[in-house]
Design an enzyme around this catalytic site. Structure first.
Site: not given
Ligand code: BJW
Length: 242
Positions: A118, A186-187
């Site tokens: 990302h 952690g995702t």
């Molecule tokens: C702990 C802890 C500790 C806490 N120990 N654990 C197919 C189906 C449906 C939708 C889509 C699909 N394909 C694409 C999409 C659209 C979209 C998407 O996925 N949407 C869903 C939300 C439904 N995806 C996209 O748009 C992607 N692009 C793409 O696929 O392009 C082609 C396309 C587009 C559109 C349609 C179809 C195809 C791009 C995704 C970009 C994500 N960007 C972000 C923002 C970056 C901004 C920034 O950082 O400034 O990236 S979103 C945000 O979420 C960030 C993260 O990297 C990402 C993932 O989050 P993560 O890391 O999982 O964090 P959290 O907070 O969600 O979870 C943390 C976890 O840790 C929790 O479970 C806690 O419990 C745990 N935790 N402390 C262990 N100590």
């Protein structure tokens, strides 16, 4: 916490290891996660700010959010979880870290074989020329920052609806297909395409371990799921990688 015999055997016999990380790995270093209450900033959710539409509508607001996050991350250090992942890279000849994080803490911990799915919060991209530049200025003197060519800069980050870097996603799919052990740390496993990588690894025969503070949509699919803090659980696994 008890580590299962299956997990120990899978780690000890693994030759090709992939680690997929999300915001939870950096939580114990002090980086806020995205989802849940602490993901809120000035009452905005990350999903409302991390989009090309939000940037087009109000680049200053989006840049203020990034400036706030850069200031917050700058003094932080890798935690015990990051350090274990860096040491696993040293111990296994075939290793790949796939991170969704943009904070750079894995690199600070010493990982070299990584893919940033990302982007990186310490890089900017010219909205006209597409040129990517490292930018460590924190706090930013001018918001939004401007390129030498006069055009506005944007964070070098993949927002919702934007494509991931082709090479990064291709090499991640390939690594997921070829690994014999994947650790998912952690995702929340809801953001695609990253969230599909554990399923690919599982379907191609890898042993998949999840380490997360809470259950996620992949918890039932993985071979073993350890619920708790990554900084506490990963050190319990480290010795089996010897
Ligand atoms: C702990 C802890 C500790 C806490 N120990 N654990 C197919 C189906 C449906 C939708 C889509 C699909 N394909 C694409 C999409 C659209 C979209 C998407 O996925 N949407 C869903 C939300 C439904 N995806 C996209 O748009 C992607 N692009 C793409 O696929 O392009 C082609 C396309 C587009 C559109 C349609 C179809 C195809 C791009 C995704 C970009 C994500 N960007 C972000 C923002 C970056 C901004 C920034 O950082 O400034 O990236 S979103 C945000 O979420 C960030 C993260 O990297 C990402 C993932 O989050 P993560 O890391 O999982 O964090 P959290 O907070 O969600 O979870 C943390 C976890 O840790 C929790 O479970 C806690 O419990 C745990 N935790 N402390 C262990 N100590």
């Amino acid at each position: 916490m008890k580590i299962s015999k299956e997990t120990i055997k899978a780690i000890e016999s693994s030759d090709n290891v992939v680690v997929l990380t999300g915001a939870g790995i950096s939580a114990e270093s002090g980086v806020p996660t995205f989802r849940g209450e602490e993901g809120l900033w000035r009452n905005f959710r990350a999903e409302e700010l991390a989009t090309p539409f939000a940037f087009q509508r109000d680049p200053k607001l989006v840049w203020e959010w990034y400036d706030w996050r850069r200031n917050l991350i700058k003094p932080l250090y890798p935690n015990a979880g990051h350090k274990v992942i860096a040491s696993v890279e040293q111990k296994k000849s075939s290793f790949k870290l796939i991170t969704q994080n943009v904070d750079g803490l894995h690199q600070k911990a010493g990982n070299k074989k990584y893919v940033e799915l990302h982007g990186n919060i310490w890089k900017t991209r010219c909205t006209e020329e597409g040129k990517v530049t490292e930018n460590l200025e924190s706090p930013l003197k001018k918001i939004p920052p401007v390129c030498e060519c006069g055009a506005m800069l944007r964070p070098h980050i993949v927002w919702f609806g934007e494509s991931l870097p082709v090479e990064a996603i291709q090499s991640s799919y390939q690594a997921a297909e070829n690994c014999d052990l994947m650790m998912v740390v952690g995702t929340s496993a809801v953001v695609q395409p990253a969230a599909s990588l554990p399923g690919i690894a599982k379907n191609t025969g890898a042993f998949v371990i999840e380490i997360n503070a809470e259950e996620t949509p992949i918890s039932d699919m993985v071979d073993d799921s350890y619920l708790g803090k990554a900084g506490e659980i990963l050190p319990l696994l480290e010795k089996y990688f010897e």
